[in-house]
Design a protein around this motif. Structure first.
Motif, short mmCIF file in Angstrom:
data_model
loop_
_atom_site.label_atom_id
_atom_site.label_comp_id
_atom_site.label_asym_id
_atom_site.label_seq_id
_atom_site.Cartn_x
_atom_site.Cartn_y
_atom_site.Cartn_z
N ASP A 83 32.04 40.96 38.96
CA ASP A 83 32.99 40.94 40.08
C ASP A 83 33.65 42.30 40.28
O ASP A 83 34.18 42.58 41.35
CB ASP A 83 34.09 39.89 39.85
N THR A 310 31.84 39.13 49.23
CA THR A 310 30.97 37.97 49.49
C THR A 310 31.75 36.66 49.54
O THR A 310 31.23 35.66 49.99
CB THR A 310 29.90 37.85 48.39
N GLY A 366 34.13 38.14 44.17
CA GLY A 366 33.86 36.91 43.42
C GLY A 366 35.16 36.19 43.12
O GLY A 366 36.26 36.68 43.40
N VAL A 391 32.21 31.26 50.87
CA VAL A 391 31.37 32.46 50.98
C VAL A 391 31.40 32.98 52.41
O VAL A 391 31.72 32.26 53.35
CB VAL A 391 29.90 32.18 50.54
N GLU A 406 22.81 34.72 44.39
CA GLU A 406 23.06 35.24 43.04
C GLU A 406 21.85 34.95 42.16
O GLU A 406 21.15 33.94 42.34
CB GLU A 406 24.27 34.55 42.39
N SER A 450 25.67 31.75 46.28
CA SER A 450 26.98 31.99 45.66
C SER A 450 27.86 30.75 45.76
O SER A 450 28.61 30.43 44.83
CB SER A 450 27.70 33.17 46.34
N ARG A 451 27.79 30.02 46.88
CA ARG A 451 28.65 28.84 47.04
C ARG A 451 28.25 27.72 46.09
O ARG A 451 29.04 26.84 45.77
CB ARG A 451 28.65 28.35 48.50
N THR A 472 26.17 36.10 36.13
CA THR A 472 25.56 36.17 37.46
C THR A 472 25.48 37.62 37.95
O THR A 472 26.23 38.48 37.50
CB THR A 472 26.37 35.36 38.48
N PHE A 474 24.84 39.67 41.81
CA PHE A 474 24.65 39.55 43.25
C PHE A 474 23.25 40.02 43.63
O PHE A 474 22.79 41.06 43.19
CB PHE A 474 25.73 40.38 43.98
#
Length: 611
Positions: A83, A310, A366, A391, A406, A450-451, A472, A474
């Motif tokens: 993040d 994001t 994030g 997101v 991700e 991501s969601r 994670t 991106f």
């Protein structure tokens, strides 16, 4: 004419989160004589922010400098969490080499790949340190092979592949060139920096060029730009121009009112600094990361644009029945000013004003990025409400809806793999691979929106009994993968305003898990627990027992309550659904429905289903 500054080395320490960067910098500072012999230093001195100390992670990059054999070594400690990856991208532009730190047990992890890729792309020489070799399960030789394999995967040059490997324990304070060498001190690492990291090169007689890679902020002097002088020199009270590679129209005349270099943990005022030196300057109001401070006809230095946010959340003025009772700063003006002040230093953050004067849309890299901001504001006395993290969608040239994706790397005990795969598949994840690890663990690699990870970490720790590791990275934007429901359990909602009593809570605890205890203030529409069923349930926890000749209120003492579930800020952010808000005050975290009135809430729910 370009010349090398042999008495300077500029190096960044890069690694995955919790691989020991900050502890290593501590030891380099101690062994270089920065501290007095009788000075009480403590641990992780570079993590000056209280949140960094509590969480054990580096959030902001820090500059320091040590002297070894008459050579000044500027060291930059970078964040390891994905993040805060925006910090790493910028920092590497002002150094001439990087120390890659890898855990002797875990080996290369997702963020190791991310930061190493950035260093290799900039053609920086990388000095690799296998850290924590004092761990009982350490496997340094296998990890060395894994690092070399990773470097080949990332298309490292022959020179970069020929990097030296050192073996160290930051905690014990030693580094060595060979595993069989004596465990003594950090001298082998100091010597390797001098031998392998190149000296900065520049033309001291040319027009000045200094790229601003980091912004700090001080109440007294305003914005402070930190960067490396590529060419020329800077003097106190010198006139210069601020230009930008991506904005050709920008050319602002400025004056350097303060000039600092770094010495240990201090900033030292200087009259002049020459090329190759990392400096901090102040006195320039409109200074941003990526700007170049120049003199004469010098041009702006090319700079990679900051990666876009994001994830976004709404920061809202608190309007609950308990609003204004615990916070010092509660109005929209206070919240707006604080968010704008955060933009002075956090370049990965975006703040947008909305149609409502009481709501601000805040976007970051994030959930952790935004939760750190929320926790910081809370400790400063702010009171506000935040919405569910959502997101940021985009539309491509063909008009298709795109969403951030991700790559999730997950280490789980073998007996938990089925549960984790099932849960992530439900969240639109695609399993890319499974690799058995030697210690009864399996590494899973998922490609997931991501969601799909929002609100999952707490569930993941429960499913893996606290033994799983989830990282994670991106992976750009991909096609929208369809709707998904964030939460399958409903909420227990307070029916009326008042104070929770033991009798009411005793009746309520049979309906689910409670978040409150007796004596706590509640209001209609406040979420007081989690229901195992999918629908919400309204309960009256303020209800007292009716008194008769034979029954007294004193008999309540015989009722036994299950201890309430205490949730951290991250767990609350994970828990709230799209129709809920998290009320944040310096003293409490309360979850509530956006619409407090039960009748209006039911109507809104029916309208949502019909639509």
């Amino acid at each position: 004419m370009k010349q090398k500054r042999e008495n300077i080395r500029n190096v960044a320490i890069i690694a995955h989160v919790d691989h020991g960067k900050t502890t290593l910098v501590d030891e380099l500072l101690k062994q270089s004589g920065v501290f007095r012999d009788n000075q009480d230093v403590g641990i992780r001195v570079m993590d000056s922010n209280p949140l960094e100390r509590e969480r054990g992670i580096t959030i902001l990059s820090k500059n320091t400098a040590v002297t070894y054999k008459d050579t000044k070594i500027n060291i930059i400690d970078t964040p390891g969490h994905a993040d805060f990856g925006g910090e790493v991208e910028r920092i590497l532009k002002m150094v001439d080499g990087a120390i890659l730190l890898v855990d002797a047990f875990e080996g290369p992890m997702p963020q190791t790949r991310f930061v190493l890729q950035k260093a290799l792309d900039l053609r920086l020489p990388v000095l690799c340190v296998i850290n924590k070799i004092d761990k009982p399960q350490a496997r340094p030789t296998e990890v060395e092979d894994e690092v070399l394999e990773l470097m080949m995967d990332l298309n490292a040059s022959d020179e970069q592949l020929d990097c030296p490997f050192l073996y160290a324990s930051s905690k014990e304070g030693f580094a060595k060139a060979k595993l069989e060498d004596e465990e003594k001190d950090m001298e082998p690492l100091f010597q390797a920096i001098l031998d392998y990291i190149p000296a900065p090169e520049g033309d001291a007689e040319a027009d000045t060029q200094m790229l601003v890679s980091t912004i700090d902020y001080n109440e007294f002097v305003g914005r402070i730009g930190i960067g490396k002088i590529e060419n020329g020199s800077l003097k106190l009270n010198q006139e210069a121009f601020v230009v930008n590679h991506h904005d050709h129209d920008k050319k602002t005349k400025v004056r350097i009112t303060k000039l600092y270099t770094f010495d240990g943990l201090k900033r030292v005022d200087v009259q002049e600094a020459s090329c190759g030196e990392i400096v901090a300057i102040s006195g320039i109001e409109d200074l941003h990361v990526g700007d170049t401070v120049v003199t004469g006809e010098a041009e702006a230095i090319p700079f990679q644009k900051i990666t876009e946010p994001t994830i976004s959340m709404d920061f809202i003025v608190n309007d609950s029945p308990l609003a204004g009772q615990e916070g010092k700063f509660v109005t929209s003006r206070h919240i707006r000013d604080r968010l704008m002040r955060e933009l002075q230093t956090d370049v990965s953050l975006r703040v947008e004003e909305t149609d409502s004067a009481d709501t601000f849309k805040v976007s970051g890299r994030g959930e952790l990025h935004l939760s750190v901001l929320i926790e910081t504001m809370r400790r400063e006395g702010f009171e506000f409400a935040v919405s569910k993290a959502e997101v940021i969608f985009k539309t491509n040239e063909q008009g298709k809806k795109m969403e951030p994706m991700e790559i999730a790397y997950i280490d789980v005990p073998d007996d938990c793999t089925g549960t984790v795969i099932q849960k992530l598949t439900q969240r639109k994840g695609v399993l890319n691979g499974m690799t058995p690890l030697a210690t009864g663990y399996t590494r899973l690699e998922f490609d997931i929106p991501s969601r799909g990870l929002i609100g999952y970490r707490g569930e993941f720790m429960t499913d893996t009994k606290g033994n799983g590791i989830l990282n994670t990275e991106f992976d750009g934007y991909g096609e929208f993968r369809g709707e998904l429901s964030y939460r399958h359990q409903g909420s227990l909602i307070a029916f009326e305003n008042g104070e929770a009593v033991t009798y009411g809570l005793f009746q309520a605890q049979a309906r689910g898990t409670l978040f409150i205890g007796p004596g706590e203030k509640v209001y209609s529409g406040m979420v007081i627990g989690q229901s195992p069923k999918s629908e919400d349930i309204e309960l009256n926890v303020c209800k007292t027992k009716h008194l008769t000749n034979t029954r007294t209120s004193a008999s309540d003492e015989a009722l036994k309550l299950t201890p309430k579930k205490i949730m951290s800020l991250e767990q609350c952010i994970d828990f709230i659904d799209t129709d809920e808000l998290l009320e944040v005050t310096p003293e409490n975290l309360r979850i509530r429905k956006k619409i407090l009135d039960p009748t209006l809430r039911k109507r809104a729910g029916i309208a949502r289903k019909n639509s």
